[in-house]
Scaffold this motif. Structure first.
Motif, mmCIF file in Angstrom:
data_model
loop_
_atom_site.group_PDB
_atom_site.id
_atom_site.type_symbol
_atom_site.label_atom_id
_atom_site.label_comp_id
_atom_site.label_asym_id
_atom_site.label_seq_id
_atom_site.Cartn_x
_atom_site.Cartn_y
_atom_site.Cartn_z
ATOM 1 N N SER A 112 1.004 -1.117 -0.023
ATOM 2 C CA SER A 112 0.109 0.016 0.005
ATOM 3 C C SER A 112 0.885 1.054 0.049
ATOM 4 O O SER A 112 0.454 2.503 -0.330
ATOM 5 C CB SER A 112 -0.988 0.154 1.136
ATOM 6 N N SER A 169 2.495 -13.408 -6.169
ATOM 7 C CA SER A 169 1.349 -14.319 -6.008
ATOM 8 C C SER A 169 1.552 -14.941 -4.599
ATOM 9 O O SER A 169 0.467 -15.645 -4.164
ATOM 10 C CB SER A 169 1.016 -15.144 -7.152
ATOM 11 N N SER A 225 0.178 -13.466 -0.496
ATOM 12 C CA SER A 225 -1.104 -13.718 0.221
ATOM 13 C C SER A 225 -0.976 -14.969 1.040
ATOM 14 O O SER A 225 -1.300 -14.804 2.260
ATOM 15 C CB SER A 225 -2.236 -14.088 -0.678
ATOM 16 N N GLN A 254 -4.924 -6.127 5.771
ATOM 17 C CA GLN A 254 -5.274 -7.358 5.434
ATOM 18 C C GLN A 254 -4.224 -8.280 4.520
ATOM 19 O O GLN A 254 -4.692 -9.315 4.206
ATOM 20 C CB GLN A 254 -6.781 -7.123 4.712
ATOM 21 N N ASP A 289 -0.267 -7.230 -0.161
ATOM 22 C CA ASP A 289 -0.689 -7.098 -1.239
ATOM 23 C C ASP A 289 -2.167 -6.203 -1.454
ATOM 24 O O ASP A 289 -2.815 -6.272 -2.260
ATOM 25 C CB ASP A 289 -0.692 -8.081 -2.364
ATOM 26 N N LYS A 290 -2.683 -5.868 -0.135
ATOM 27 C CA LYS A 290 -3.822 -5.511 -0.210
ATOM 28 C C LYS A 290 -3.920 -3.689 0.610
ATOM 29 O O LYS A 290 -3.158 -3.572 1.465
ATOM 30 C CB LYS A 290 -4.744 -6.258 0.585
ATOM 31 N N SER A 331 -1.720 -10.841 -6.815
ATOM 32 C CA SER A 331 -2.689 -10.790 -6.162
ATOM 33 C C SER A 331 -2.991 -9.582 -5.590
ATOM 34 O O SER A 331 -3.921 -9.379 -4.429
ATOM 35 C CB SER A 331 -2.682 -11.854 -4.865
ATOM 36 N N PHE A 332 -2.470 -8.321 -5.857
ATOM 37 C CA PHE A 332 -2.849 -6.901 -5.587
ATOM 38 C C PHE A 332 -4.364 -6.693 -5.585
ATOM 39 O O PHE A 332 -5.056 -7.260 -6.700
ATOM 40 C CB PHE A 332 -2.151 -5.917 -6.585
ATOM 41 N N ASP A 333 -4.890 -6.249 -4.656
ATOM 42 C CA ASP A 333 -6.211 -5.616 -4.728
ATOM 43 C C ASP A 333 -6.346 -4.317 -5.385
ATOM 44 O O ASP A 333 -5.335 -4.072 -5.999
ATOM 45 C CB ASP A 333 -6.835 -5.739 -3.209
ATOM 46 N N LEU A 334 -7.723 -3.862 -5.471
ATOM 47 C CA LEU A 334 -7.823 -2.776 -6.385
ATOM 48 C C LEU A 334 -7.122 -1.677 -5.962
ATOM 49 O O LEU A 334 -6.507 -0.942 -6.761
ATOM 50 C CB LEU A 334 -9.233 -2.566 -6.285
#
Lengths: 545, 55
Positions: free
Chosen positions: A72, A213, A216, A252, A255-256, B3-6
């Motif tokens: 992020s 990948s 997660s 979370q 990658d989120k 797997s990046f989210d938006l």
């Protein structure tokens, strides 16, 4: 250390000495010393801007934060490039350069002071820089010195002394010309090291797609499993405590994005992305770079070089930071980066030592030392000009030459910064937070006056002064009494009111700049509109050739 | 990107887009502003006192 390493170190130091000497030979007057004569090559200017912006803590500190909080942080890289390079160079660069030439301004506070015909603005700006920048410089000094201590296995104080003397030499002799030439060399070293790092990390984690990948899966195995653990059972500051804290804040996965408007989201967006991404626009040591080129062409060319340089710095280090979790999981018994390295600030150095070949560790050390030196040399120069030209010359005796006064100012400020680094070598929290504090102060105090000075003829001296005072007051209040990090670590709120912050809830995660900047803008607009317009002659002098 | 989210994916592609913007802008405008007057800075030191006096 082998013969080859010794030769490379000596060659590096000799090149720095030579570039400092070139700067010295080319410096004939105060304009050369303060703004490099206004004829700097765009390649040198862009790399100097970037290398000054990116310090060791940006690579090691933020790289560690990316290992902790994930990708992020790429929002900051986007802001660094779009705001810090594109907006800054395309929209602010040329107006700043032209205003500087028209007003014969040689420093950022002087530019603002002359634009509003106010000695107060210049002196206030100079005092602010001279007061707060040494803390920021001490943090960079401590970071750079600690790498020397670890790599060369030497005494901290001796390393600090040698490190400071080398930088002092070329800053003092070569002025801004010397600083920018050495910055450019150091920028090239940093760029090459980071490109190498990216390729080697992708190679180590099995490729681009494979690496991303797996993020997660590693989060699920090493962090999500902490969901059922009681936070009170974890040691504060330990890797598991930090990962559990990130979940509590709404993160979370690496990658989120954290949950919208959660503590984590507010921290990433307001403090990291906006605080640093927007704060860069009002950094005195960066703004002065626009005054070092002779035309808009140089600025246009610098956009290309600067954009590529910044993505190679923060873009790569954030991606690498989060991917270290995958590498550690696969090669260190299923642990993530923090669990393996022991702390946020230790991830990048630990990863370089255990995951990369020895020869690369040596190159990376050079990149880190270069990052520290390039930032420090510019800070020393800016602090010296602030205390010399902006404060002493304005309120003291004017019979001495600007160059001599600035040189004395540089020596004085280096002594102050080195003394701080000597005293605070254990990195107390206040030093570690000084970068964020300086960015928040600069943005809230200088930005409305800087923008108004460039683009709004109706802005008045009283509007500018009122805006700077409001910016200072609100930022100081927020840092001392509200923000969850600074208020706690400064301890004044606790001492006076018995609590770490006067407020509670998510608001304490909002950066000082987010609150102070709108108020200082509003003050600038209202006070300017209700006060008498500035003299037409001054406006003509500022805006017409 | 994996797997990046938006939100993270948007940041990644905006980062890439802004680099491309810088490259394209720099390349197109590399030598475009020839017509702009290059302000004279050669007499800065000589004229410093005079300029300060005027201000």
């Amino acid at each position: 250390m082998g013969l080859l390493e010794n030769i490379i170190i000596i060659a590096y130091l000799a090149t720095l000495g030579y570039l400092g000497f070139v700067g010295y030979k080319q410096t004939k007057n105060s304009a050369d010393y303060l703004i490099a004569g206004g004829n700097t090559h765009p390649f040198v200017m862009a790399l100097s801007y970037g290398a000054t912006f990116i310090s060791t803590s940006a690579i090691v500190g933020f790289g560690g934060v990316a290992a902790w909080l994930g990708n992020s942080l790429l929002w900051l890289t986007f802001c660094n490039i779009f705001i810090g390079i594109f907006v800054a160079f395309v929209f602010l660069g040329n107006p700043t350069r032209k205003l500087g030439v028209r007003l014969n301004a040689h420093t950022f506070p002087e530019l603002l002071g002359k634009r509003f015909n106010s000695k107060f603005i210049q002196v206030f700006g100079g005092v602010l820089i001279a007061f707060f920048m040494p803390l920021y410089a001490a943090a960079v000094l401590i970071g750079g010195t600690q790498f020397l201590v670890v790599y060369f296995n030497t005494d901290y104080h001796m390393a600090l002394l040698v490190f400071s003397i080398i930088i002092t030499g070329y800053v003092l002799a070569g002025g801004l010309k010397g600083v920018m030439l050495t910055d450019a060399l150091q920028g090239v070293i940093m760029f090459v090291a980071m490109i190498f790092l990216l390729f080697m990390v992708f190679n180590a984690v099995g490729g681009v797609d494979a690496g991303f990948s797996k993020l997660s899966m590693v989060w699920d195995k090493t962090v999500a499993s902490l969901a059922s653990v009681d936070m009170k059972s974890l040691k504060p500051g330990s890797p598991d405590f930090m990962m559990k804290l990130s979940m509590k804040w709404g993160f979370q996965g690496w990658d989120k994005m954290p949950l919208f408007l959660s503590e984590g989201w507010l921290f990433v967006i307001t403090t990291i992305t906006m605080g640093v991404g927007v704060g860069v626009l009002a950094q005195p040591q960066l703004v002065v770079r626009f005054m070092t080129v002779k035309s808009k062409n140089e600025l246009n060319r610098a956009v290309l070089i600067g954009g590529v340089f910044i993505v190679a710095m923060t873009g790569i280090v954030f991606i690498v930071g989060s991917l270290t979790n995958v590498w550690y999981y696969e090669f260190n018994e299923g642990k993530n980066a923090l669990q393996s390295a022991g702390g946020v600030g230790k991830v990048i150095p630990h990863f370089i030592n255990v995951a990369m070949p020895k020869w690369f560790a040596f190159i990376f050390l050079f990149a880190l030392i270069s990052a520290a030196m390039s930032t420090l040399s510019s800070q020393f120069h800016t602090m010296g000009t602030a205390i010399g030209r902006d404060v002493f010359e304005q309120i003291g005796n004017k019979k001495y030459s600007s160059m001599a006064v600035t040189r004395v100012g540089i020596v004085l400020m280096i002594i102050v910064s080195v003394a701080l680094a000597y005293v605070f070598d254990k990195q107390p929290a206040i030093i570690a937070r000084s970068t964020a504090i300086f960015f928040a102060l600069c943005a809230s105090i200088f930005l409305p006056t800087y923008f108004g000075g460039l683009f709004w003829r109706r802005m008045t001296r009283k509007g500018a002064i009122a805006s700077m005072i409001v910016g200072t007051a609100v930022t100081t209040f927020w840092l001392l009494f509200v923000h969850f990090q600074e208020a706690k670590e400064l301890g004044i709120c606790k001492m006076l009111f018995g609590a770490n912050s006067l407020l509670s809830g998510k608001i304490i995660f909002v950066d000082a700049m987010i609150v102070a900047l709108p108020l200082s803008i509003l003050t600038a607009v209202i006070v300017s509109l209700i006060t008498k317009q500035e003299d037409e002659q001054l406006i003509k002098k500022c805006f017409e050739d | 990107m994996g797997s990046f989210d938006l939100g993270v994916g948007l940041a990644f592609w905006l980062m890439c887009g802004s680099v491309i913007l810088c490259i394209v802008y720099g390349a197109i405008n590399w030598n475009k502003d020839k017509e702009e007057k290059v302000l004279d800075t050669s007499s800065w030191d000589k004229d410093e006192d005079k300029i300060n006096e005027e201000l």
